[in-house]
Design an enzyme around this catalytic site. Structure first.
Site, PDB file in Angstrom:
ATOM      1  N   LYS A 197       0.825  -1.205   0.000  1.00 50.23           N
ATOM      2  CA  LYS A 197       0.000   0.000   0.000  1.00 50.23           C
ATOM      3  C   LYS A 197       0.862   1.259   0.000  1.00 50.23           C
ATOM      4  O   LYS A 197       0.584   2.217   0.706  1.00 50.23           O
ATOM      5  CB  LYS A 197      -0.938  -0.009   1.203  1.00 50.23           C
ATOM      6  CG  LYS A 197      -1.879  -1.220   1.204  1.00 50.23           C
ATOM      7  CD  LYS A 197      -2.835  -1.172   2.363  1.00 50.23           C
ATOM      8  CE  LYS A 197      -3.723  -2.384   2.440  1.00 50.23           C
ATOM      9  NZ  LYS A 197      -4.377  -2.788   1.239  1.00 50.23           N
ATOM     10  N   CYS A 198       1.884   1.255  -0.818  1.00 50.23           N
ATOM     11  CA  CYS A 198       2.880   2.326  -0.870  1.00 50.23           C
ATOM     12  C   CYS A 198       2.844   2.976  -2.253  1.00 50.23           C
ATOM     13  O   CYS A 198       2.473   2.336  -3.228  1.00 50.23           O
ATOM     14  CB  CYS A 198       4.261   1.701  -0.603  1.00 50.23           C
ATOM     15  SG  CYS A 198       5.673   2.804  -0.784  1.00 50.23           S
ATOM     16  N   GLY A 199       3.254   4.215  -2.317  1.00 49.44           N
ATOM     17  CA  GLY A 199       3.341   4.881  -3.618  1.00 49.44           C
ATOM     18  C   GLY A 199       4.326   4.196  -4.558  1.00 49.44           C
ATOM     19  O   GLY A 199       4.225   4.331  -5.774  1.00 49.44           O
ATOM     20  N   THR A 214       4.641   0.872  -4.673  1.00 51.74           N
ATOM     21  CA  THR A 214       4.170  -0.499  -4.896  1.00 51.74           C
ATOM     22  C   THR A 214       4.165  -0.904  -6.372  1.00 51.74           C
ATOM     23  O   THR A 214       4.479  -2.057  -6.685  1.00 51.74           O
ATOM     24  CB  THR A 214       2.784  -0.706  -4.256  1.00 51.74           C
ATOM     25  OG1 THR A 214       2.906  -0.470  -2.848  1.00 51.74           O
ATOM     26  CG2 THR A 214       2.258  -2.111  -4.476  1.00 51.74           C
TER      27      THR A 214
END
Length: 161
Positions: free
Chosen positions: A35-37, A39
């Site tokens: 759930k990371c930018g 990803t």
């Protein structure tokens, strides 16, 4: 002096995953999050794996929830997400901490071998990448902003002719 082959971090199933099985391979070790930018880098990591695995590259993903709680799932949820969303087929191992007192010994070792920007040891965010040569020595450390495709030349050089 130890090499990466001396470590056995937990696999996704919780059992030891001895890195000695990759002796003679080039490894790209990455702390990941769903759930990371960053990803979408899973796609680029998978592309590197598919392009170079026959020559000896192994990409190893290590989910980490230390940065903004961006990897909250359990092993089954992480595996399902990686497979369904990015068609990840490279090994995704057990969730780890990469910094602090509870940091996985593998990541303590990697950080000691290759420092980050301005000589810092700590990992700053998800998708920090470590390139490891066939001999188990750490060749390079790349920040989260380094897109996987930008490592293609370094990987090809590590793989050799």
């Amino acid at each position: 002096m130890p090499t990466i082959h001396d470590f056995a971090p937990a696999g996704a199933d919780g059992a030891p995953h001895p890195l000695a099985q990759y002796r003679g391979k080039v490894l790209l070790v990455v702390n990941t999050a769903s759930k990371c930018g960053f990803t979408p880098q899973y796609e680029g990591l998978e592309a590197l794996w598919r392009r170079h695995r026959a020559a000896g590259l192994v990409v190893l993903g290590f989910p980490c929830n230390q940065f903004g709680g961006q990897e909250p799932g359990d092993a089954a949820e992480i595996a399902r997400f990686c497979s369904l969303t990015y068609e990840v087929s490279f090994p995704v191992l057990g969730k780890v901490d990469v910094n602090g007192a509870g940091a996985d010994p593998l990541f303590r070792y990697l950080k000691a071998q290759r420092r980050g920007l301005l000589g810092t040891a700590g990992i700053k965010w998800n998708f920090t990448k470590f390139l490891v040569g066939r001999d188990g020595g750490v060749i390079g450390r790349y920040p989260p902003t380094a897109k996987p495709a930008s490592l293609d030349g370094a990987i090809a050089a590590a793989l050799g002719p």
